[in-house]
Structure formats: structure tokens, C-alpha cells
Enzyme design. Structure first.
Site, PDB file in Angstrom:
ATOM      1  N   ASP A  54     -71.998  -4.490   5.793  1.00 58.84           N
ATOM      2  CA  ASP A  54     -72.419  -4.157   4.439  1.00 58.84           C
ATOM      3  C   ASP A  54     -71.625  -4.934   3.395  1.00 58.84           C
ATOM      4  O   ASP A  54     -72.145  -5.253   2.325  1.00 58.84           O
ATOM      5  CB  ASP A  54     -72.269  -2.654   4.196  1.00 58.84           C
ATOM      6  CG  ASP A  54     -73.363  -1.848   4.891  1.00 58.84           C
ATOM      7  OD1 ASP A  54     -74.409  -2.439   5.236  1.00 58.84           O
ATOM      8  OD2 ASP A  54     -73.181  -0.635   5.082  1.00 58.84           O
ATOM      9  N   HIS A  58     -52.212   6.962  -9.730  1.00 61.04           N
ATOM     10  CA  HIS A  58     -51.689   8.048 -10.561  1.00 61.04           C
ATOM     11  C   HIS A  58     -52.840   8.638 -11.361  1.00 61.04           C
ATOM     12  O   HIS A  58     -53.944   8.085 -11.409  1.00 61.04           O
ATOM     13  CB  HIS A  58     -50.581   7.541 -11.500  1.00 61.04           C
ATOM     14  CG  HIS A  58     -51.046   6.485 -12.459  1.00 61.04           C
ATOM     15  ND1 HIS A  58     -51.674   6.771 -13.653  1.00 61.04           N
ATOM     16  CD2 HIS A  58     -50.976   5.134 -12.382  1.00 61.04           C
ATOM     17  CE1 HIS A  58     -51.963   5.645 -14.281  1.00 61.04           C
ATOM     18  NE2 HIS A  58     -51.556   4.637 -13.517  1.00 61.04           N
ATOM     19  N   ASP A  74     -57.781  10.859 -10.727  1.00 64.78           N
ATOM     20  CA  ASP A  74     -57.356   9.549 -10.224  1.00 64.78           C
ATOM     21  C   ASP A  74     -58.360   8.454 -10.568  1.00 64.78           C
ATOM     22  O   ASP A  74     -58.088   7.275 -10.333  1.00 64.78           O
ATOM     23  CB  ASP A  74     -57.175   9.595  -8.705  1.00 64.78           C
ATOM     24  CG  ASP A  74     -55.854  10.231  -8.302  1.00 64.78           C
ATOM     25  OD1 ASP A  74     -55.200  10.832  -9.178  1.00 64.78           O
ATOM     26  OD2 ASP A  74     -55.484  10.147  -7.117  1.00 64.78           O
ATOM     27  N   THR A 115     -74.082   6.469  -0.206  1.00 65.32           N
ATOM     28  CA  THR A 115     -73.615   6.670   1.174  1.00 65.32           C
ATOM     29  C   THR A 115     -72.344   5.870   1.453  1.00 65.32           C
ATOM     30  O   THR A 115     -71.955   5.709   2.608  1.00 65.32           O
ATOM     31  CB  THR A 115     -74.709   6.261   2.180  1.00 65.32           C
ATOM     32  OG1 THR A 115     -75.164   4.937   1.879  1.00 65.32           O
ATOM     33  CG2 THR A 115     -75.880   7.221   2.131  1.00 65.32           C
TER      34      THR A 115
END
Length: 292
Positions: free
Chosen positions: A73, A158, A177, A188
Site C-alpha cells: 500500500d 507530546h 497528541d 482502514t
């Protein structure tokens, strides 16, 4: 009956000898069948082919009417962002792991591709996202994505704080985050790992998926693909980035916003006639089989 193909491009970034074997098999088989074949320059060098027609991805997009991508992919994503700018159909032979975008089994690729070349296929139009990092004046930095656009810290992970506007209306603020903005194609991929919903490919929708939000009320949000998403930052304590398909990184500086919208480009992804999206989900994700 679908229009027959006359010029075929062979695309991919081979990482192991078995992938190169597939590239060479394709080239010799297609030329023997009388097709005009353009092979990506790097592949031709790896195979030490001489006297063949080679080209860049852009040249293949302009010249060929079908591109065969050999790889996983990741290879498909890299090629598709370029090929989506052109009137070319794309199909993949899976030489990677999951292979959500690369339908053809390498062991049976020749027969499956022969059926496709006879017109036994159907086309899916997959839209892309465009991300712009911009300020009030100046030229924006632009990237496109087949799967997802991700807001994340540039160096050390962070928590970051930002606001999300949809069609210029305030939607929510968040401390997390980061944020994944996913197409149905990307639902997917990274989005799924973050707890996002699976969107069937034909949906005109975009998913906004928080990454480790600092509140239990933050949940994935699905919006219309015609909407425009703006990310704003009141103050920035460190470098932030926008990444497109985990392959292109756009840094975000002080006083810059991020604008994300549906791209004008789309990918013409083709499948064999027997392709079934839900069978693919079941086999790739290990879903339980039918009971009766």
C-alpha cells in the site's frame, strides 16, 4: 464492455528480489501480448533493461491509460498521489503486507490481469485530501493525501492544543497528541488504529479522529467531504507538522493555520469484476466467517 487498454505503465519501488521478478514478468508478458509498455526508470535500472521505453511517474500518467503498481500500500500511495493528476486507471499487485489498495495476488496476477485487460473490471473513484499550511500573506505549502492528513508534534511526542473549524464555524477545541483527518480509503489505515470508523469507499465523507485526547468526551467525527476543515493554534510551544500519508511532511510555524479540503484530483482505482469490499475487510482484518 470497458474500453481496452493500449499503453500500460509498470510502477513500483522494488525492495526485494521477488518484487523485481514480478516487474520483469509483467514487462515481458505485456510486450509479448503487443502492448506499448512504459516502465518506471528506477525499475528499468534495477532490471538492467536496455532499449525499453522508460518514464517518470508523471510521464507515465500523461502517456499510459493503465498503470500497474507492484508493491504494498505504501508504494500505491506514493504513486497514486502523482497519477491522480492524470486521466489514467490504476491497479495494484500486492507485494506488501495488508494490501487494501493492491488487489491482485502475485501468484495469480497474470491471469487476473489478463481478465482486466479484456475489460472485465470496474472503476472506483477515490478522492484525495489537500492540506495547506498558510498564513494571511504568502504562498501556502501544499500536500495531498490518499489516506490521511495528520496533525502531530514535529519531533518529540507530546500533547498539543488546537481549535477545529468546519466550514469556518467553530466545532471544538482539543488537547491531544494530534488529529487524523481521513478519507474513506484511509479509514482502514492509521485512522483505524486510532479507533476511527471504517468508511466504505463510495461515501462522500471525511473522518476526524483524535489521537490520545485528554478528555473522555472526544470522539471521532464524520463530516461531509465537501466541508473545509481549518486548524488554528493560539500559541505554539514547539514545532508541529502536518503529514500526508506518512510520506510528506509540512512544518507549521507561528501564526500559521492549516486548511484541509477535498482535492480536485481523484484516483481511478480499478478492481477485478469479482472484487468484494467486505470480503477484503474480512480477510485483511480477520473478521469471523459466515455462520450459515
Amino acid at each position: 464492455m470497458n474500453k481496452p487498454f493500449s499503453c500500460i505503465g509498470i510502477v513500483g519501488h522494488p525492495r526485494h528480489p521477488t518484487a523485481l521478478t514480478t516487474h520483469e514478468m509483467l514487462y515481458r508478458w505485456l510486450t509479448a501480448k503487443g502492448y506499448q509498455v512504459i516502465i518506471e526508470q528506477q525499475i528499468a535500472r534495477e532490471l538492467k533493461l536496455e532499449g525499453v521505453q522508460t518514464g517518470t511517474l508523471a510521464e507515465i500518467g500523461r502517456t499510459a491509460d493503465l498503470a500497474v503498481v507492484v508493491g504494498g500500500d505504501g508504494n500505491m500511495l506514493g504513486a497514486a498521489r502523482v497519477l491522480a493528476r492524470y486521466d489514467i486507471k490504476v491497479i495494484g499487485i500486492n507485494r506488501g503486507n495488508l494490501g487494501f489498495l493492491t488487489d491482485l495476488d502475485p501468484d495469480n496476477a497474470q491471469q487476473q490481469l489478463a481478465d482486466v485487460l479484456e475489460g472485465d473490471y470496474f472503476v472506483e473513484s477515490r478522492f484525495l485530501l489537500e492540506a495547506q499550511v498558510c498564513r494571511q500573506s504568502g504562498t501556502p505549502r501544499i500536500g495531498t493525501a490518499i489516506n490521511e492528513v495528520v496533525l502531530h508534534p514535529g519531533k518529540v511526542a507530546h500533547m498539543i492544543e488546537f481549535e477545529v473549524y468546519i466550514d469556518e464555524n467553530f466545532a471544538f477545541s482539543q488537547r491531544s497528541d494530534g488529529l487524523i483527518i481521513s478519507t474513506p480509503t484511509g479509514s482502514t489505515a492509521y485512522s483505524l488504529s486510532a479507533g476511527g470508523p471504517i468508511l466504505t469507499p463510495s461515501l462522500d465523507a471525511i473522518a476526524l479522529v483524535p489521537m490520545f485526547p485528554h478528555t473522555l468526551s472526544a470522539r471521532p467525527l464524520v463530516i461531509n467531504s465537501s466541508s473545509t476543515i481549518r486548524l488554528r493554534f493560539s500559541h505554539m510551544r514547539s514545532d508541529l507538522e502536518i503529514s500526508c500519508d506518512s510520506q510528506i511532511a509540512l512544518p507549521i510555524q507561528q501564526s500559521e493555520d492549516v486548511l484541509i479540503r477535498r482535492s480536485d484530483y481523484h484516483l481511478n482505482l480499478i478492481h477485478p469484476k469479482n472484487y468484494n469490499y467486505f470480503n477484503t475487510l474480512s480477510s485483511k482484518l480477520g473478521w469471523s466467517k459466515k455462520l450459515f
